[in-house]
Design an enzyme around this catalytic site. Structure first.
Site, PDB file in Angstrom:
ATOM      1  N   CYS A   1       9.957  -2.384  -2.000  1.00  0.00           N
ATOM      2  CA  CYS A   1       8.765  -1.991  -1.256  1.00  0.00           C
ATOM      3  C   CYS A   1       7.487  -2.485  -1.927  1.00  0.00           C
ATOM      4  O   CYS A   1       7.265  -2.231  -3.106  1.00  0.00           O
ATOM      5  CB  CYS A   1       8.769  -0.467  -1.188  1.00  0.00           C
ATOM      6  SG  CYS A   1       7.310   0.231  -0.525  1.00  0.00           S
ATOM      7  N   GLY A  40       8.750   9.869   0.998  1.00  0.00           N
ATOM      8  CA  GLY A  40       8.599   8.719   0.097  1.00  0.00           C
ATOM      9  C   GLY A  40       7.833   7.601   0.759  1.00  0.00           C
ATOM     10  O   GLY A  40       8.289   7.039   1.752  1.00  0.00           O
ATOM     11  N   ASP A  61      13.104   6.555  11.941  1.00  0.00           N
ATOM     12  CA  ASP A  61      12.711   5.826  10.745  1.00  0.00           C
ATOM     13  C   ASP A  61      11.481   4.979  10.965  1.00  0.00           C
ATOM     14  O   ASP A  61      11.493   4.054  11.782  1.00  0.00           O
ATOM     15  CB  ASP A  61      13.901   4.915  10.372  1.00  0.00           C
ATOM     16  CG  ASP A  61      13.541   3.899   9.315  1.00  0.00           C
ATOM     17  OD1 ASP A  61      12.923   4.288   8.319  1.00  0.00           O
ATOM     18  OD2 ASP A  61      13.884   2.714   9.489  1.00  0.00           O
ATOM     19  N   THR A  62      10.413   5.284  10.249  1.00  0.00           N
ATOM     20  CA  THR A  62       9.270   4.384  10.249  1.00  0.00           C
ATOM     21  C   THR A  62       8.482   4.551   8.953  1.00  0.00           C
ATOM     22  O   THR A  62       8.598   5.583   8.273  1.00  0.00           O
ATOM     23  CB  THR A  62       8.373   4.607  11.494  1.00  0.00           C
ATOM     24  OG1 THR A  62       7.500   3.491  11.630  1.00  0.00           O
ATOM     25  CG2 THR A  62       7.564   5.883  11.420  1.00  0.00           C
ATOM     26  N   ALA A  63       7.694   3.525   8.624  1.00  0.00           N
ATOM     27  CA  ALA A  63       6.968   3.531   7.357  1.00  0.00           C
ATOM     28  C   ALA A  63       5.985   4.706   7.295  1.00  0.00           C
ATOM     29  O   ALA A  63       5.938   5.447   6.321  1.00  0.00           O
ATOM     30  CB  ALA A  63       6.216   2.213   7.199  1.00  0.00           C
TER      31      ALA A  63
HETATM   32  N1  LIG Z   1       9.262   4.392   2.732  1.00  0.00           N
HETATM   33  C1  LIG Z   1       8.376   3.442   2.654  1.00  0.00           C
HETATM   34  O1  LIG Z   1       7.530   3.399   1.770  1.00  0.00           O
HETATM   35  C2  LIG Z   1       8.364   2.354   3.664  1.00  0.00           C
HETATM   36  C3  LIG Z   1       9.472   2.088   4.405  1.00  0.00           C
HETATM   37  N2  LIG Z   1       9.494   1.019   5.263  1.00  0.00           N
HETATM   38  C4  LIG Z   1      10.716   0.749   6.017  1.00  0.00           C
HETATM   39  O2  LIG Z   1      10.611  -0.480   6.679  1.00  0.00           O
HETATM   40  C5  LIG Z   1      11.190  -0.427   7.969  1.00  0.00           C
HETATM   41  C6  LIG Z   1      10.206  -0.863   9.011  1.00  0.00           C
HETATM   42  O3  LIG Z   1       9.307   0.166   9.262  1.00  0.00           O
HETATM   43  P1  LIG Z   1       7.926  -0.055  10.041  1.00  0.00           P
HETATM   44  O4  LIG Z   1       7.102  -1.072   9.364  1.00  0.00           O
HETATM   45  O5  LIG Z   1       7.374   1.277  10.257  1.00  0.00           O
HETATM   46  O6  LIG Z   1       8.319  -0.787  11.382  1.00  0.00           O
HETATM   47  P2  LIG Z   1       8.681  -0.343  12.849  1.00  0.00           P
HETATM   48  O7  LIG Z   1       8.967  -1.604  13.515  1.00  0.00           O
HETATM   49  O8  LIG Z   1       9.681   0.722  12.841  1.00  0.00           O
HETATM   50  O9  LIG Z   1       7.400   0.276  13.573  1.00  0.00           O
HETATM   51  C7  LIG Z   1       6.216   0.646  13.058  1.00  0.00           C
HETATM   52  C8  LIG Z   1       5.263   0.939  14.226  1.00  0.00           C
HETATM   53  O10 LIG Z   1       4.176   1.673  13.747  1.00  0.00           O
HETATM   54  C9  LIG Z   1       2.958   0.910  13.889  1.00  0.00           C
HETATM   55  N3  LIG Z   1       2.187   1.078  12.651  1.00  0.00           N
HETATM   56  C10 LIG Z   1       0.960   1.584  12.562  1.00  0.00           C
HETATM   57  N4  LIG Z   1       0.541   1.610  11.307  1.00  0.00           N
HETATM   58  C11 LIG Z   1       1.522   1.104  10.559  1.00  0.00           C
HETATM   59  C12 LIG Z   1       1.695   0.848   9.170  1.00  0.00           C
HETATM   60  N5  LIG Z   1       0.727   1.114   8.295  1.00  0.00           N
HETATM   61  N6  LIG Z   1       2.829   0.313   8.725  1.00  0.00           N
HETATM   62  C13 LIG Z   1       3.831   0.006   9.595  1.00  0.00           C
HETATM   63  N7  LIG Z   1       3.724   0.208  10.933  1.00  0.00           N
HETATM   64  C14 LIG Z   1       2.580   0.766  11.409  1.00  0.00           C
HETATM   65  C15 LIG Z   1       3.421  -0.525  14.103  1.00  0.00           C
HETATM   66  O11 LIG Z   1       2.501  -1.221  14.896  1.00  0.00           O
HETATM   67  P3  LIG Z   1       1.869  -2.621  14.376  1.00  0.00           P
HETATM   68  O12 LIG Z   1       3.014  -3.423  13.808  1.00  0.00           O
HETATM   69  O13 LIG Z   1       1.292  -3.216  15.598  1.00  0.00           O
HETATM   70  O14 LIG Z   1       0.876  -2.237  13.342  1.00  0.00           O
HETATM   71  C16 LIG Z   1       4.731  -0.316  14.836  1.00  0.00           C
HETATM   72  O15 LIG Z   1       4.512  -0.113  16.206  1.00  0.00           O
HETATM   73  C17 LIG Z   1      11.706   0.983   8.142  1.00  0.00           C
HETATM   74  O16 LIG Z   1      13.060   0.989   7.819  1.00  0.00           O
HETATM   75  C18 LIG Z   1      10.902   1.776   7.130  1.00  0.00           C
HETATM   76  O17 LIG Z   1      11.579   2.903   6.640  1.00  0.00           O
HETATM   77  C19 LIG Z   1       8.388   0.237   5.430  1.00  0.00           C
HETATM   78  C20 LIG Z   1       7.260   0.454   4.699  1.00  0.00           C
HETATM   79  C21 LIG Z   1       7.123   1.564   3.794  1.00  0.00           C
HETATM   80  N1  LIG Z   2       7.600  -0.391   1.797  1.00  0.00           N
HETATM   81  C1  LIG Z   2       8.871  -0.692   2.021  1.00  0.00           C
HETATM   82  N2  LIG Z   2       9.816   0.259   1.821  1.00  0.00           N
HETATM   83  C2  LIG Z   2      11.057  -0.091   2.081  1.00  0.00           C
HETATM   84  C3  LIG Z   2      11.418  -1.365   2.500  1.00  0.00           C
HETATM   85  N3  LIG Z   2      12.745  -1.389   2.681  1.00  0.00           N
HETATM   86  C4  LIG Z   2      13.177  -0.158   2.388  1.00  0.00           C
HETATM   87  N4  LIG Z   2      12.171   0.625   2.022  1.00  0.00           N
HETATM   88  C5  LIG Z   2      12.203   2.018   1.611  1.00  0.00           C
HETATM   89  O1  LIG Z   2      12.880   2.108   0.358  1.00  0.00           O
HETATM   90  C6  LIG Z   2      13.901   3.095   0.455  1.00  0.00           C
HETATM   91  C7  LIG Z   2      15.024   2.823  -0.520  1.00  0.00           C
HETATM   92  O2  LIG Z   2      14.517   2.808  -1.825  1.00  0.00           O
HETATM   93  P1  LIG Z   2      15.325   2.184  -3.072  1.00  0.00           P
HETATM   94  O3  LIG Z   2      14.395   2.257  -4.224  1.00  0.00           O
HETATM   95  O4  LIG Z   2      16.515   3.048  -3.257  1.00  0.00           O
HETATM   96  O5  LIG Z   2      15.689   0.801  -2.696  1.00  0.00           O
HETATM   97  C8  LIG Z   2      14.299   3.029   1.914  1.00  0.00           C
HETATM   98  O6  LIG Z   2      14.992   4.162   2.365  1.00  0.00           O
HETATM   99  C9  LIG Z   2      12.957   2.876   2.586  1.00  0.00           C
HETATM  100  O7  LIG Z   2      12.274   4.084   2.719  1.00  0.00           O
HETATM  101  C10 LIG Z   2      10.404  -2.338   2.662  1.00  0.00           C
HETATM  102  O8  LIG Z   2      10.643  -3.508   3.026  1.00  0.00           O
HETATM  103  N5  LIG Z   2       9.147  -1.946   2.403  1.00  0.00           N
HETATM  104  K   LIG Z   3       7.870  -0.110  -5.192  1.00  0.00           K
END
Ligand SMILES: NC(=O)C1=CN([C@@H]2O[C@H](COP(=O)(O)OP(=O)(O)OC[C@H]3O[C@@H](n4cnc5c(N)ncnc54)[C@H](OP(=O)(O)O)[C@@H]3O)[C@@H](O)[C@H]2O)C=CC1
Ligand SMILES: Nc1nc2c(ncn2[C@@H]2O[C@H](COP(=O)(O)O)[C@@H](O)[C@H]2O)c(=O)[nH]1
Ligand SMILES: [K+]
Length: 474
Positions: free
Chosen positions: A299, A292, A242-244
């Site tokens: 988000c 997504g 899981d990561t963004a």
């Molecule tokens: N589906 C969506 O739209 C999104 C979902 N999320 C959710 O939030 C939670 C946290 O995820 P996440 O922020 O990835 O954190 P994580 O802590 O899992 O790690 C992200 C890693 O990727 C690096 N990175 C590089 N570019 C990006 C970027 N643009 N955004 C975030 N990290 C980046 C970070 O480094 P550094 O911090 O040094 O940049 C870090 O090392 C997860 O559960 C994720 O699914 C978060 C955002 C969007």
């Molecule tokens: N950009 C962000 N996305 C996030 C965050 N926390 C969760 N999520 C994403 O949303 C879905 C769930 O969507 P929902 O509309 O049903 O609530 C989740 O699975 C992640 O992908 C956040 O803080 N920032």
């Molecule tokens: K949104």
């Protein structure tokens, strides 16, 4: 899936509608919603890995109805292990009872009653039910009153294995909504009238051993393979990387590491919104790609960065790519109505993740609050400062504060419980009824057939508005 007229721009769920087609499916009960992704879910609902939402009660309840809850990456492995082994000992038909003793207090009962939707505390002595207490019996008495004084003594009990129709009739006849289930005189669960109905409609999601299915997420930092291995050893059935930004090298490396230890366990990875991202994750070992960026209710990514993609089109493109490689996608985020789930499946998703919609239920992980008679739970995004603070707990204060500046989620929101549908199973009933109905409108008996047969159109905001029910006259 085809469009009446394919538009030249990307679409959200609200932008599209499905056209009815000639159907040979005579009943909504003929529809089989088993998912084609091979994870074992019998309805296309996965609870998002969000700390405020997905915990043990959610995991148990949703798996019993055929879905899956993903435990968040922020939960320590030993806690996940304990939750997973607990979920796997839950009964596939009967709810886990809330139990107290005759000397427990009304205050204790009231604090526990909202943890579950079935509305009773079972008073036990030596493992046997000796009484039942409802919320009504706790009103108008001192909170220190002992349960022995308010409980219904010698309550109606249901022998384990009783036919579901008979359970429904007995509970209806006795005018009670829930009763303890016993083997001999030993308490083994609770069944409600609705629970009996539901167990005739749903098939639990279970693994090869017949235990309720579990899933947990890993992040992309640290010893990813080690954590994934520990989760599998703890009995987790489905791993989620899981990561963004899933389409980055670090995420791909993490996915490879997880794949190398996962054996036969399905590996889900994301998030991406393009065909190339989907292909790269599948080539790195994903069985399922999570789609997504930015649609989630918590988000702020799109507002912060301008990055993302309207979710319907993202799902359509990624699902087509995954299916061409023999794999699948989960549509993740932005689901607010049953229709959104039907449309995600029509676009080609094999399963749909729901987060915030399920936050406002008895089973979500947070504590319940009362806002002048309206019950609510607090929810927050996993990239909010609040979540980042928890996730970086082992780092220095300086590092944590700096990480907190990169928030892309809401730290605090109120998710009100719908008085008509306060339990997650009530929402599942609504979703499954809607999706089964969508299938019969499209002439589809399965999730794959819905994708094959769906005919979609693009609507204006007036078109969407026309479809909304009117609670009062205009
Ligand atoms: N589906 C969506 O739209 C999104 C979902 N999320 C959710 O939030 C939670 C946290 O995820 P996440 O922020 O990835 O954190 P994580 O802590 O899992 O790690 C992200 C890693 O990727 C690096 N990175 C590089 N570019 C990006 C970027 N643009 N955004 C975030 N990290 C980046 C970070 O480094 P550094 O911090 O040094 O940049 C870090 O090392 C997860 O559960 C994720 O699914 C978060 C955002 C969007
Ligand atoms: N950009 C962000 N996305 C996030 C965050 N926390 C969760 N999520 C994403 O949303 C879905 C769930 O969507 P929902 O509309 O049903 O609530 C989740 O699975 C992640 O992908 C956040 O803080 N920032
Ligand atoms: K949104």
């Amino acid at each position: 899936m085809r469009f009446l007229q394919r538009p030249s721009h990307d679409l959200t769920y609200s932008d599209v509608f499905m056209v009815p087609a000639h159907s040979t499916v005579g009943s909504r009960l003929e529809v089989d919603l088993r998912t084609p992704d091979g994870v074992g879910t019998t309805i296309p609902i996965v609870v998002a890995n969000m700390t405020a939402i997905s915990g043990r009660r959610m995991a148990e309840t949703v798996a019993r109805r055929g879905g899956l809850a993903v435990l968040p990456q922020d939960i320590p492995v030993d806690v996940v292990a304990e939750v997973v082994s607990w979920v796997k000992t839950r009964h596939p038909v009967y709810d886990t009872p809330i139990t107290l003793s005759p000397t427990s207090t009304v205050g204790e009962a009231l604090s526990l009653l909202t943890k579950r939707a079935h509305g009773i505390v079972v008073v036990v002595e030596d493992g046997s039910p000796v009484g039942v207490v409802t919320d009504g019996q706790c009103q108008g008495v001192d909170r220190f009153t002992q349960l022995a004084e308010v409980m219904t003594c010698e309550p109606l009990t249901i022998p384990a294995g009783t036919d579901l129709t008979k359970i429904f009739d007995v509970l209806s006849g006795e005018r009670v909504s829930a009763a303890p289930v016993v083997e001999g005189d030993r308490l083994v669960g609770v069944i409600t009238r609705k629970g009996a109905l539901r167990s005739s409609l749903y098939t639990p999601a279970v693994n090869a051993q017949g235990h309720l299915l579990t899933s947990a997420a890993v992040g992309i930092n640290g010893d990813v393979a080690g954590k994934a291995g520990a989760l599998l050893a703890a009995g987790v059935d489905v791993l989620v990387v899981d990561t963004a930004h899933g389409h980055q090298e670090k995420a791909i490396e993490a996915l490879r590491a997880v794949r190398s230890v996962a054996g036969a366990a399905p590996v889900v990875a994301g998030n991406v919104v393009t065909a190339q991202g989907t292909r790269d994750l599948i080539e790195a070992g994903a069985d399922v790609v999570k789609v997504g960026v930015g649609p989630g209710a918590m988000c702020t990514t799109r507002m912060m960065t301008g990055v993302g993609r309207p979710q319907f089109s993202a799902v359509e493109e990624c699902a087509a790519e995954a299916r061409s490689l023999g794999k699948h996608v989960w549509a993740d985020g932005g689901v607010r109505h049953p229709r959104d789930i039907a449309l995600a499946l029509a676009a080609g998703a094999a399963n749909v993740m729901v987060g915030s919609w399920f936050a406002g239920t008895f089973e979500s992980a947070g504590d319940i609050h009362d806002d002048g008679g309206r019950l609510y739970k607090e929810s927050f995004g996993m990239a909010s400062a609040r979540a980042v603070k928890a996730r970086t707990a082992t780092q220095t204060g300086f590092e944590r504060a700096r990480a907190g500046l990169f928030e892309e989620g809401i730290s605090s929101s109120r998710m009100y419980l719908d008085p008509q549908r306060p339990g997650v199973e009530d929402l599942i009933d609504q979703i499954v009824a809607g999706v089964r109905s969508s299938c019969t409108y499209a002439g589809a008996r399965t999730v794959d057939e819905l994708h094959e047969r769906a005919v979609l159109g693009v609507q204006s905001s007036a078109g969407y508005e026309e479809g909304r029910p009117l609670p009062t006259s205009w």
